[in-house]
Design a protein around this motif. Structure first.
Motif, short mmCIF file in Angstrom:
data_model
loop_
_atom_site.label_atom_id
_atom_site.label_comp_id
_atom_site.label_asym_id
_atom_site.label_seq_id
_atom_site.Cartn_x
_atom_site.Cartn_y
_atom_site.Cartn_z
N GLY A 229 -2.57 -2.74 5.22
CA GLY A 229 -1.48 -2.23 5.61
C GLY A 229 -1.60 -0.87 6.50
O GLY A 229 -1.13 -1.54 7.68
N GLN A 230 -1.38 -0.23 6.74
CA GLN A 230 -0.74 1.01 7.23
C GLN A 230 -1.57 1.10 8.47
O GLN A 230 -2.44 1.19 8.06
CB GLN A 230 0.04 2.61 6.45
N GLY A 231 -1.01 1.67 9.78
CA GLY A 231 -2.19 1.78 10.59
C GLY A 231 -2.68 0.76 11.46
O GLY A 231 -3.94 0.85 11.47
N GLY A 232 -2.01 -0.43 11.06
CA GLY A 232 -2.50 -2.03 11.10
C GLY A 232 -4.18 -1.58 10.63
O GLY A 232 -4.69 -2.70 11.11
N MET A 233 -4.64 -1.22 9.24
CA MET A 233 -5.55 -0.92 8.54
C MET A 233 -6.36 -1.75 8.05
O MET A 233 -5.10 -2.54 6.95
CB MET A 233 -5.55 0.26 8.02
N ILE A 234 -7.82 -2.69 7.91
CA ILE A 234 -7.72 -3.86 6.95
C ILE A 234 -9.19 -3.43 6.91
O ILE A 234 -10.30 -2.97 7.40
CB ILE A 234 -7.85 -5.27 8.09
N LEU A 235 -9.51 -3.46 4.98
CA LEU A 235 -10.47 -2.84 4.18
C LEU A 235 -11.23 -4.11 4.23
O LEU A 235 -10.29 -5.42 4.00
CB LEU A 235 -9.94 -1.88 3.10
#
Length: 299
Positions: A229-235
């Motif tokens: 999602g936001q901030g180019g983040m991947i969990l």
């Protein structure tokens, strides 16, 4: 260009998004060419859905639906709403063969003839909230619809009827997935992730406190779950969605879709175009998740 959706097909890698653009890459994202559209409405396309390598649909604002039979190289318009600007946001194929699309302001469209013609359906429980995600179980017997202000509907008869699940969260859900059995996961605004292990009767919020909205997911062949999602983040989750760790941090952009290419490279749609996350291959995803988990356990 805002790219909202990606798909791997017989034609290659297909991308859709801003101003009705659909692009096709035959070399895993190295180069792109525009697809051929019967009508170009210049409306935002929000979702690509392929029922096999060749036949698929693109949908978006103004009730726009396009169909392809050649993997996304060419598209024919099969629906467009000249009067309202309600967006279509997700689509699924029910066991009956009926195609069901959900969208803004409680909009439901369905088709019984392989997507050639579409008709309006009554909104479940008369809702007028945005319906953002249509999620089917592995067997397709159970389904969820998730949307604004914690709206969740459940079907236990293959999508033929819907019951409202009592609200347990007052923010928007943007997506979700079935985790097997009676286990489901929903995700949405400000890093809120909820899980159920009793088919939606009760939900537990995960202890994850990075307040970034989550828009999309991908599941690896080993069962690892990625949320982005936001901030180019991947969990990443390696325990079937009971916990998530930060596995990748991008930049000042939002990831809107994830798609692995045939050679194992992760491609991402974003509000800043198509990105190649070369450092996040399928094998690297496992390694990064383990490093993040170990770091958390040692802190």
């Amino acid at each position: 260009m805002n790219i909202t959706s990606l798909a791997q097909t017989s034609a290659g890698l297909v991308a859709a998004g801003e101003l009705g653009n659909i692009l096709v890459s035959k070399d895993a994202g190295g180069s792109w060419m525009p697809a051929t559209l019967s009508n170009q409405r210049h409306a935002l396309l929000t979702r690509l859905y392929f029922q096999n390598d060749d036949i698929g649909f693109a949908m978006g604002h103004e009730g726009w639906v396009l169909k392809t039979s050649d993997g996304g190289l060419s598209w024919d318009e099969v629906a467009f709403d000249h009067e309202r600007n309600e967006p279509l946001l997700d689509i699924g194929r029910l066991p009956s063969g009926r195609l069901l699309a959900v969208g803004g302001y409680g909009k439901l469209l369905s088709s019984m003839d392989q997507g050639e013609n579409w008709g309006l359906q009554p909104a479940p429980d008369g809702t007028d909230w945005h319906l953002n995600a249509l999620i089917g179980s592995e067997s397709k017997d159970s389904w969820l619809i998730a949307g604004e202000v914690g709206t969740v509907f459940r079907s236990q008869d293959q999508g033929e009827s819907w019951e409202k699940i009592p609200e347990f969260y007052n923010g928007s859900f943007y997506g979700g997935l079935h985790l097997g059995g009676e286990n489901w996961l929903l995700y949405g605004m400000r890093g809120n992730i909820f899980r159920t292990d009793d088919n939606g009767m009760s939900w537990q919020r995960l202890d994850f406190n990075i307040p970034v909205s989550l828009f999309t997911h991908e599941v690896l062949s080993d069962g690892q779950i990625l949320l982005a999602g936001q901030g180019g983040m991947i969990l990443s989750s390696t325990d079937n969605g009971y916990s998530f760790q930060l596995a990748y941090r991008g930049g000042r952009y939002s990831l809107t879709d994830l798609q692995f290419t045939e050679d194992g490279k992760l491609m991402a749609g974003s509000d800043q175009g198509i990105k190649t996350l070369s450092q996040f291959s399928k094998s690297a995803a496992i390694r990064l998740a383990e490093e993040s988990k170990n770091k958390k356990n040692n802190s």
